[in-house]
Design a protein around this motif. Structure first.
Motif, PDB file in Angstrom:
ATOM      1  N   HIS A 176      13.597  22.178 -35.534  1.00 10.59           N
ATOM      2  CA  HIS A 176      12.244  22.085 -34.980  1.00 10.59           C
ATOM      3  C   HIS A 176      12.021  20.822 -34.158  1.00 10.59           C
ATOM      4  N   LEU A 177      12.944  19.876 -34.212  1.00 11.20           N
ATOM      5  CA  LEU A 177      12.772  18.636 -33.443  1.00 11.20           C
ATOM      6  C   LEU A 177      12.792  18.887 -31.933  1.00 11.20           C
ATOM      7  N   LEU A 219       1.790  22.417 -37.068  1.00 11.05           N
ATOM      8  CA  LEU A 219       2.758  21.997 -38.075  1.00 11.05           C
ATOM      9  C   LEU A 219       2.946  23.060 -39.155  1.00 11.05           C
ATOM     10  N   TRP A 220       1.871  23.735 -39.549  1.00  9.69           N
ATOM     11  CA  TRP A 220       1.992  24.742 -40.600  1.00  9.69           C
ATOM     12  C   TRP A 220       2.933  25.870 -40.171  1.00  9.69           C
ATOM     13  N   ALA A 221       2.925  26.221 -38.878  1.00  7.34           N
ATOM     14  CA  ALA A 221       3.818  27.280 -38.380  1.00  7.34           C
ATOM     15  C   ALA A 221       5.263  26.804 -38.373  1.00  7.34           C
ATOM     16  N   ILE A 222       5.462  25.553 -37.969  1.00  5.82           N
ATOM     17  CA  ILE A 222       6.813  24.980 -37.975  1.00  5.82           C
ATOM     18  C   ILE A 222       7.362  24.972 -39.403  1.00  5.82           C
ATOM     19  N   LEU A 260       6.474  26.937 -41.930  1.00  8.64           N
ATOM     20  CA  LEU A 260       6.756  28.302 -42.377  1.00  8.64           C
ATOM     21  C   LEU A 260       8.048  28.847 -41.775  1.00  8.64           C
ATOM     22  N   VAL A 261       8.281  28.573 -40.497  1.00  7.18           N
ATOM     23  CA  VAL A 261       9.531  29.013 -39.874  1.00  7.18           C
ATOM     24  C   VAL A 261      10.719  28.315 -40.538  1.00  7.18           C
ATOM     25  N   ALA A 271      15.318  28.399 -44.380  1.00  8.77           N
ATOM     26  CA  ALA A 271      15.886  27.867 -45.619  1.00  8.77           C
ATOM     27  C   ALA A 271      16.084  28.953 -46.669  1.00  8.77           C
ATOM     28  N   PHE A 272      15.275  29.995 -46.625  1.00  5.63           N
ATOM     29  CA  PHE A 272      15.438  31.113 -47.551  1.00  5.63           C
ATOM     30  C   PHE A 272      16.865  31.665 -47.485  1.00  5.63           C
ATOM     31  N   PHE A 273      17.369  31.812 -46.250  1.00  7.59           N
ATOM     32  CA  PHE A 273      18.720  32.350 -46.087  1.00  7.59           C
ATOM     33  C   PHE A 273      19.777  31.337 -46.530  1.00  7.59           C
ATOM     34  N   GLU A 274      19.471  30.075 -46.409  1.00  7.88           N
ATOM     35  CA  GLU A 274      20.382  29.032 -46.899  1.00  7.88           C
ATOM     36  C   GLU A 274      20.594  29.190 -48.397  1.00  7.88           C
ATOM     37  N   TYR A 275      19.528  29.465 -49.118  1.00  5.82           N
ATOM     38  CA  TYR A 275      19.639  29.636 -50.568  1.00  5.82           C
ATOM     39  C   TYR A 275      20.494  30.841 -50.937  1.00  5.82           C
ATOM     40  N   TRP A 276      20.427  31.883 -50.118  1.00  9.42           N
ATOM     41  CA  TRP A 276      21.235  33.078 -50.384  1.00  9.42           C
ATOM     42  C   TRP A 276      22.730  32.805 -50.227  1.00  9.42           C
TER      43      TRP A 276
END
Length: 117
Positions: A28-29, A36-39, A41-42, A47-52
């Motif tokens: 996002h940089l 900021l809230w959208a950044i 959430l994205v 990160a969700f996929f990182e955990y998988w």
């Protein structure tokens, strides 16, 4: 004897998970606009996929590596992925200071793998 796949799978999964996490934390940089809230959430969605990938990497890796070894491995992988990302995506230059600092962290990981002194 430990099968090569059992040794390699955690490393490959950690590399893939770190690519996702690096984009979640630093991608996002390059985004100049948006709330900021959208950044956040994205980034959270990435990160969700990182955990998988990270969770299976550690569960599979636990069969052949100690938890401290997995963590040390993950830190070195994170630095390598971040260095490549920083240069190729963010357009940053790596300096000697970065190299020395990263080398000290890698040396710490080496000591973790070395076992009791």
């Amino acid at each position: 004897m430990t099968p090569a796949w059992t040794l390699a799978a955690p490393v490959l999964l950690l590399v893939a998970s770190n690519v996702f996490m690096t984009f979640a934390w630093y991608g996002h940089l390059k985004v100049d606009r948006g709330p900021l809230w959208a950044i956040v959430l994205v980034s959270w969605g990435i990160a969700f996929f990182e955990y998988w990938l990270a969770v299976p990497a550690n569960r599979i890796g636990r069969a052949v590596y100690e938890p401290a070894e997995l963590k040390a491995m993950q830190e070195v992988i994170t630095l390598v992925v971040f260095a490549v990302f920083s240069v190729l995506y963010l357009g940053e230059k790596l300096t000697l200071n970065h190299g020395v600092g990263f080398a000290f962290i890698a040396l710490g990981a080496w000591f973790v793998f070395k076992g009791p002194l």
